[in-house]
Design a protein around this motif. Structure first.
Motif, mmCIF file in Angstrom:
data_model
loop_
_atom_site.group_PDB
_atom_site.id
_atom_site.type_symbol
_atom_site.label_atom_id
_atom_site.label_comp_id
_atom_site.label_asym_id
_atom_site.label_seq_id
_atom_site.Cartn_x
_atom_site.Cartn_y
_atom_site.Cartn_z
ATOM 1 N N LEU A 63 0.834 -1.205 0.000
ATOM 2 C CA LEU A 63 0.000 0.000 0.000
ATOM 3 C C LEU A 63 0.866 1.251 0.000
ATOM 4 C CD1 LEU A 63 -2.789 1.302 0.166
ATOM 5 C CD2 LEU A 63 -2.670 1.066 2.660
ATOM 6 N N ALA A 64 1.943 1.209 0.797
ATOM 7 C CA ALA A 64 2.861 2.347 0.814
ATOM 8 C C ALA A 64 3.500 2.549 -0.553
ATOM 9 C CB ALA A 64 3.938 2.131 1.877
ATOM 10 N N LEU B 103 2.239 1.780 -3.452
ATOM 11 C CA LEU B 103 1.226 2.368 -4.334
ATOM 12 C C LEU B 103 1.122 3.871 -4.097
ATOM 13 C CD1 LEU B 103 -1.009 1.804 -6.431
ATOM 14 C CD2 LEU B 103 -2.591 1.481 -4.524
ATOM 15 N N CYS B 104 1.143 4.266 -2.836
ATOM 16 C CA CYS B 104 1.114 5.702 -2.516
ATOM 17 C C CYS B 104 2.350 6.404 -3.063
ATOM 18 C CB CYS B 104 1.024 5.903 -1.013
ATOM 19 S SG CYS B 104 -0.543 5.391 -0.276
ATOM 20 N N LEU C 221 1.803 6.993 -6.761
ATOM 21 C CA LEU C 221 0.675 7.806 -7.212
ATOM 22 C C LEU C 221 0.665 9.224 -6.652
ATOM 23 C CD1 LEU C 221 -2.244 5.199 -7.052
ATOM 24 C CD2 LEU C 221 -0.879 5.890 -9.030
ATOM 25 N N LEU C 222 1.159 9.407 -5.440
ATOM 26 C CA LEU C 222 1.073 10.737 -4.837
ATOM 27 C C LEU C 222 2.039 11.697 -5.528
ATOM 28 C CD1 LEU C 222 0.745 9.772 -1.077
ATOM 29 C CD2 LEU C 222 -1.027 10.685 -2.582
ATOM 30 N N LEU D 161 3.603 14.643 0.472
ATOM 31 C CA LEU D 161 2.518 13.674 0.586
ATOM 32 C C LEU D 161 3.062 12.255 0.665
ATOM 33 C CD1 LEU D 161 -0.175 15.091 -1.870
ATOM 34 C CD2 LEU D 161 -0.306 14.973 0.633
ATOM 35 N N ARG D 162 4.091 11.957 -0.122
ATOM 36 C CA ARG D 162 4.664 10.611 -0.098
ATOM 37 C C ARG D 162 5.292 10.313 1.260
ATOM 38 N NH1 ARG D 162 6.107 12.207 -5.466
ATOM 39 N NH2 ARG D 162 8.280 12.650 -4.907
ATOM 40 N N ALA E 243 2.555 9.679 3.784
ATOM 41 C CA ALA E 243 2.010 8.333 3.625
ATOM 42 C C ALA E 243 2.941 7.287 4.227
ATOM 43 C CB ALA E 243 1.767 8.040 2.141
ATOM 44 N N CYS F 293 2.561 7.340 7.984
ATOM 45 C CA CYS F 293 1.334 6.672 8.416
ATOM 46 C C CYS F 293 1.473 5.154 8.316
ATOM 47 C CB CYS F 293 0.155 7.152 7.567
ATOM 48 S SG CYS F 293 -0.313 8.875 7.838
ATOM 49 N N ALA F 294 2.112 4.681 7.242
ATOM 50 C CA ALA F 294 2.297 3.238 7.071
ATOM 51 C C ALA F 294 3.184 2.670 8.173
ATOM 52 C CB ALA F 294 2.895 2.950 5.698
#
Length: 248
Positions: A29-30, A32-33, A36-37, A42-43, A46, A49-50
């Motif tokens: 998930l990280a 993917l972020c 895409l971010l 923002l990256r 993310a 948070c991960a």
């Protein structure tokens, strides 16, 4: 710090399998972020948070002391290095304006290389002096351009507890940038993931930020060496582990 929780081997293996099974979807998930971010901030948010989510799900309890000692502007954070978890822990703790300076060997690990590159990490060669000097100049340039950086100035970690000698790159970067150095102490990461093995243990990990240090006036090399020695003394005193400066 409370006494670390060490599981007996069968339970440690079960816990490790559980933790790694959670790590894979969180890492994907990280990733993917990261892909895409659109912005670095923002990256990094993310990724933070991960990291925090994985630690919470696996029972790795995180405590942060004196976060307010981080200056609002540019600075260089230097921390002791005792486990492969250290970078992960600081990713969970630090705000997204910080980038990590990492040994170049990590750039040869495909997934790690992609993740770290998208997070704006700086790779530094440790074994080739010519490439290492070139990498160091690049890091200094980025520091001079206002980037806040995180270094593990030992460059590696030993299997036994203790603090190895510090390399000088972090402190030269801070000198050229004209910004303070914030010493940081990580406790418990070695207990959670003892080197050089793979077995994890659910325990409490503490991060303590010490008061910022600024260099005294003088020639860059001498002043950065003095700054390095001051930071190491502060970390060694707060860490409470042996001095391994003659070990590497």
């Amino acid at each position: 710090m409370s006494r670390p929780t060490r599981l007996p081997p069968p339970l440690a293996w079960l816990y490790t399998l559980y933790a790694y099974s959670l790590f894979l979807p969180v890492a994907l998930l990280a990733l993917l972020c990261m892909l895409l971010l659109p912005t670095l901030r923002l990256r990094r948010t993310a990724a933070r948070c991960a990291a925090r989510a994985w630690m919470a799900l696996t029972g790795l309890r995180l405590a942060v002391h004196h976060r307010q000692r981080l200056p609002p502007g540019q600075c260089v954070v230097v921390a002791n290095h005792s486990s492969y978890l250290d970078g992960f822990v600081l990713s969970a703790v630090l705000p997204p304006r910080f980038g990590f300076v990492i040994k170049r060997e990590m750039s040869r690990v495909p997934l790690a290389n992609l993740l770290l590159s998208r997070l704006g990490s700086e790779f530094v060669e440790r074994f080739d002096r010519h490439k290492g000097a070139s990498d160091a100049r690049r890091v200094v340039r980025n520091a001079s351009n206002g980037h806040s950086l995180v270094f593990f100035p030992e460059g590696t970690f030993a299997q036994q507890p203790g603090l190895l000698r510090f390399h000088g790159g972090a402190f030269r970067a801070a000198m050229h940038a004209g910004c303070p150095v914030v010493p940081c102490v990580i406790r418990g990461a070695r207990d959670a993931l003892p080197p050089p093995g793979l077995l994890l243990h659910p325990t409490r990990i503490e991060v303590e930020f010490l008061p910022p240090l600024t260099a005294v006036d003088g020639a860059v090399e001498e002043a950065s060496t003095a700054l390095r020695d001051r930071a190491r003394r502060e970390i060694l005193a707060a860490l409470g582990e042996p001095d391994l400066s003659q070990a590497a």
